[in-house]
Design an enzyme around this catalytic site. Sequence first.
Site, short mmCIF file in Angstrom:
data_model
loop_
_atom_site.label_atom_id
_atom_site.label_comp_id
_atom_site.label_asym_id
_atom_site.label_seq_id
_atom_site.Cartn_x
_atom_site.Cartn_y
_atom_site.Cartn_z
N HIS A 179 -7.29 -8.07 -24.39
CA HIS A 179 -7.53 -9.11 -23.38
C HIS A 179 -6.76 -10.38 -23.70
O HIS A 179 -7.29 -11.29 -24.34
CB HIS A 179 -9.03 -9.40 -23.30
CG HIS A 179 -9.84 -8.22 -22.90
ND1 HIS A 179 -10.17 -7.22 -23.78
CD2 HIS A 179 -10.39 -7.88 -21.70
CE1 HIS A 179 -10.89 -6.30 -23.15
NE2 HIS A 179 -11.04 -6.67 -21.89
N GLY A 225 -18.46 -14.73 -17.18
CA GLY A 225 -19.23 -13.50 -17.06
C GLY A 225 -20.54 -13.57 -17.83
O GLY A 225 -21.59 -13.15 -17.34
N ASN A 271 -12.82 -20.97 -16.86
CA ASN A 271 -11.45 -20.85 -16.34
C ASN A 271 -11.41 -20.41 -14.87
O ASN A 271 -10.35 -20.13 -14.33
CB ASN A 271 -10.63 -19.88 -17.21
CG ASN A 271 -11.29 -18.52 -17.33
OD1 ASN A 271 -12.11 -18.13 -16.50
ND2 ASN A 271 -10.95 -17.79 -18.39
N ARG A 312 -52.83 0.57 -29.65
CA ARG A 312 -52.26 -0.79 -29.50
C ARG A 312 -53.11 -1.82 -30.24
O ARG A 312 -52.60 -2.74 -30.86
CB ARG A 312 -52.08 -1.16 -28.03
CG ARG A 312 -53.36 -1.33 -27.27
CD ARG A 312 -53.16 -1.62 -25.80
NE ARG A 312 -54.40 -1.36 -25.10
CZ ARG A 312 -55.05 -2.24 -24.33
NH1 ARG A 312 -54.55 -3.43 -24.14
NH2 ARG A 312 -56.16 -1.91 -23.74
N HIS A 315 -49.07 0.79 -23.63
CA HIS A 315 -49.32 1.44 -22.34
C HIS A 315 -48.29 2.55 -22.10
O HIS A 315 -47.50 2.51 -21.17
CB HIS A 315 -49.32 0.42 -21.20
CG HIS A 315 -50.44 -0.58 -21.31
ND1 HIS A 315 -50.54 -1.45 -22.36
CD2 HIS A 315 -51.52 -0.81 -20.53
CE1 HIS A 315 -51.63 -2.21 -22.21
NE2 HIS A 315 -52.25 -1.82 -21.12
N HIS A 353 -45.82 1.18 -13.09
CA HIS A 353 -46.26 0.78 -14.42
C HIS A 353 -46.47 1.97 -15.36
O HIS A 353 -46.97 1.81 -16.46
CB HIS A 353 -47.56 -0.03 -14.32
CG HIS A 353 -47.34 -1.43 -13.86
ND1 HIS A 353 -46.66 -1.73 -12.70
CD2 HIS A 353 -47.67 -2.62 -14.43
CE1 HIS A 353 -46.60 -3.05 -12.56
NE2 HIS A 353 -47.20 -3.61 -13.59
C1 LIG Z 1 -22.53 -6.37 -19.48
C2 LIG Z 1 -21.07 -6.28 -19.24
N1 LIG Z 1 -20.62 -6.03 -18.01
C3 LIG Z 1 -19.29 -5.91 -17.79
C4 LIG Z 1 -18.40 -6.03 -18.81
C5 LIG Z 1 -16.91 -5.84 -18.57
N2 LIG Z 1 -16.21 -7.14 -18.65
C6 LIG Z 1 -15.66 -7.60 -19.78
S1 LIG Z 1 -14.98 -9.10 -19.61
C7 LIG Z 1 -15.39 -9.17 -17.98
C8 LIG Z 1 -15.03 -10.35 -17.16
C9 LIG Z 1 -15.78 -11.53 -17.59
O1 LIG Z 1 -15.26 -12.68 -17.05
P1 LIG Z 1 -15.12 -13.99 -17.92
O2 LIG Z 1 -16.29 -14.11 -18.80
O3 LIG Z 1 -14.84 -15.10 -17.01
O4 LIG Z 1 -13.90 -13.68 -18.86
P2 LIG Z 1 -12.37 -14.10 -18.63
O5 LIG Z 1 -11.82 -13.21 -17.58
O6 LIG Z 1 -12.37 -15.52 -18.24
O7 LIG Z 1 -11.76 -13.83 -19.96
C10 LIG Z 1 -16.06 -8.01 -17.59
C11 LIG Z 1 -16.55 -7.76 -16.24
C12 LIG Z 1 -18.92 -6.28 -20.09
N3 LIG Z 1 -18.15 -6.39 -21.16
N4 LIG Z 1 -20.24 -6.43 -20.27
MG LIG Z 2 -13.53 -16.58 -16.87
#
Ligand SMILES: Cc1ncc(C[n+]2csc(CCOP(=O)(O)OP(=O)(O)O)c2C)c(N)n1
Ligand SMILES: [Mg+2]
Length: 657
Positions: A27, A157, A186, A354, A457, A469
Amino acid sequence: MSSIDMKCINSLRVVGAEAITKAKSGHPGIVLGAAPILHTLFTRQMRINSSDEKWFDRDRFILSAGHGSTLLYMLLHLSGFGITMDDLKNLRQKGSMTPGHPEYGHVPGVEITTGPLGQGIASAVGMAIAENHLEAVFNKPEYSVVNHYTYVMCGDGDLQEGIAMEAVSLAGHLGLSKLVVLYDSNDIQLDGEVSLANTENTKAKFESMGWDYQLVADGNNCDDINKAIEIAKQSGKPSIIEIKTIIGYGAPNSGESSIHGKPMPAEDIKVLRKNLGYNEPEFTFVNDVVEFYNKNVIERGQQAEDDWDMLLRSYQKQYPEEYAEFMKYVSDDFELTDTDGIPTYADGSEESTRKVMGKVLDWISSKLPNFMGGSADLTASTMVKGADGIYGEDNPRGRNIKFGVREHAMAAITNGITLHGGMRGFCAGFFVFSDYLKPAVRQAAIMNLPSLFFFSHDTVCVGEDGPTHQPIEQLLGLRTLPNLDVFRPADANEVIGSYKAIFEKESGPSAITLARNNVPILEETKANEVEKGAYIALDTMKKPMGIIMSSGEELHLVLEVAKRLRTKGIEIRVVSVPNLGRFLKQSDEYIEELLPVEVRKIAVEASSSFSWNKLIYNSKYLITLDEFGSSGKKDDVYKKYGFDVDSLEERIEQLLK
Ligand SMILES: Cc1ncc(C[n+]2csc(CCOP(=O)(O)OP(=O)(O)O)c2C)c(N)n1
Ligand SMILES: [Mg+2]
């Protein structure tokens, strides 16, 4: 900001891009965009010491945006953690020191395995809780022997994840002032612009949850970033610093989502070098850069630990008892060796598992001062709570965490408490809602953390609350998690056996499922056999005509059936299976001893049949439950699905004919 800062940042950018391109995977976007953030944090703030990686009072850094691993590995390389340039050239390759996402226990200096977005920031809240609690327990005027910060870098994200919001909300409530989140803002994520999915006001959102918010408009300005961190450190609240960056800074497609997760073609790296005015050889951190990190991370960190050592020496003189206790925490030197005061049960007494577990946990808390946890707003049901009152700003020495209805964050926070060191975390909820927190249990299993998860439970016989539940597939779900030790005790004896097995092992997480209803303490159950996963609870004089395996509350029904059938001349062996996973790992001889190949076997468990397919291939012999439950009185519900003694007797008799 000096030119050497710029040089360091640009070399992180270029070497990072080169490593990702060489790996043909990774990345680059976050590496190019967020390099100034982590360069600033590491060279101006982080108190870490690579020659003593686990120094107790180090600052903790959590890369919640785990896809930025390449950036972290380069920083750890420059900070002396033993990651070599060859390791960076081997990025993401099989067996390398530089796996796709940061891996705790594998990469030196990595505090937590990240990758599943949101987990890191939630576990960071747990680390900050542990720090804050230990401060309260050990610090004295003039002696801040516990005094470190928890820094997180997250992206868009991370903050979209529910788990992050649960954790952020709780952190604000708890006023965790030494938690500092650096938000790599960003405006881009994997699929495109963040605005495709978000319109919220980050500042208002965080402030309303009790956080301090700052904005750094230029994410390339180390001085601004550093100034904001300084302010955040002084704040009495948790802090988020939203740092505006440009994803893929310097690349031809900077500012676009296409740079998020695709290695740059060689031509693009040429453009990157040109745009950054960078002319150093490939895969090289020049001497200036190396020396800058030597001085500003390695030597500064060594000095920080030396200063702390001095402080600790005089703390030892001034407060010898506290010091001795502190050292026990630091080396996790607590063992449950004696059983003084452990709850005991008279023959014939009745108690739900429990409730027994709740009492045993209280007893464990009285023995282990570093045991901390609680429930997700279900203490009255799960019976699980920590000691010394409710943890919070007015009682940081408390060990009972009121998580609120935040299961997912609860489990990740539990991992964070355990990861911090010095503490061991546990938590609890309804079993059916274990699905709400399973990704964090998975993280515990991947990291081999000794976190403890309690679920009460545990069958349809919770009754009136109905199918939403009533767990069906949850037991199977937990049993399929590699490295998770899943216990389902039948009565007080097996609860005791379960806790013993858990505290006797070296590491790894455990889950215990517990039943709601009162059951008698059985003469057939044996605490000491639980560690093997299964044992013979009731045997026959002669060769058995059938063997029934069961667990939890259903074991009681099966024993009753076996006794009834005996009066009809049908001799049955009953095998109690409090931990199927452990049993399946026993020697062939042990398994054969309990389950001779030529004898018919039946499994009885009010839960998904798939659990038993490794031992019984013909589903006719699985008396299990593969449909949703229903609302009603527990006995009526149990009867509806054939889990009453009469129905079981009839069915088992039929099957053994
Ligand atoms: C729970 C989860 N869902 C999806 C992903 C796949 N994933 C990795 S990075 C990303 C994009 C996240 O966006 P951002 O945090 O803004 O990262 P940027 O593109 O700015 O590096 C996704 C969807 C993941 N790693 N974990
Ligand atoms: Mg981002």
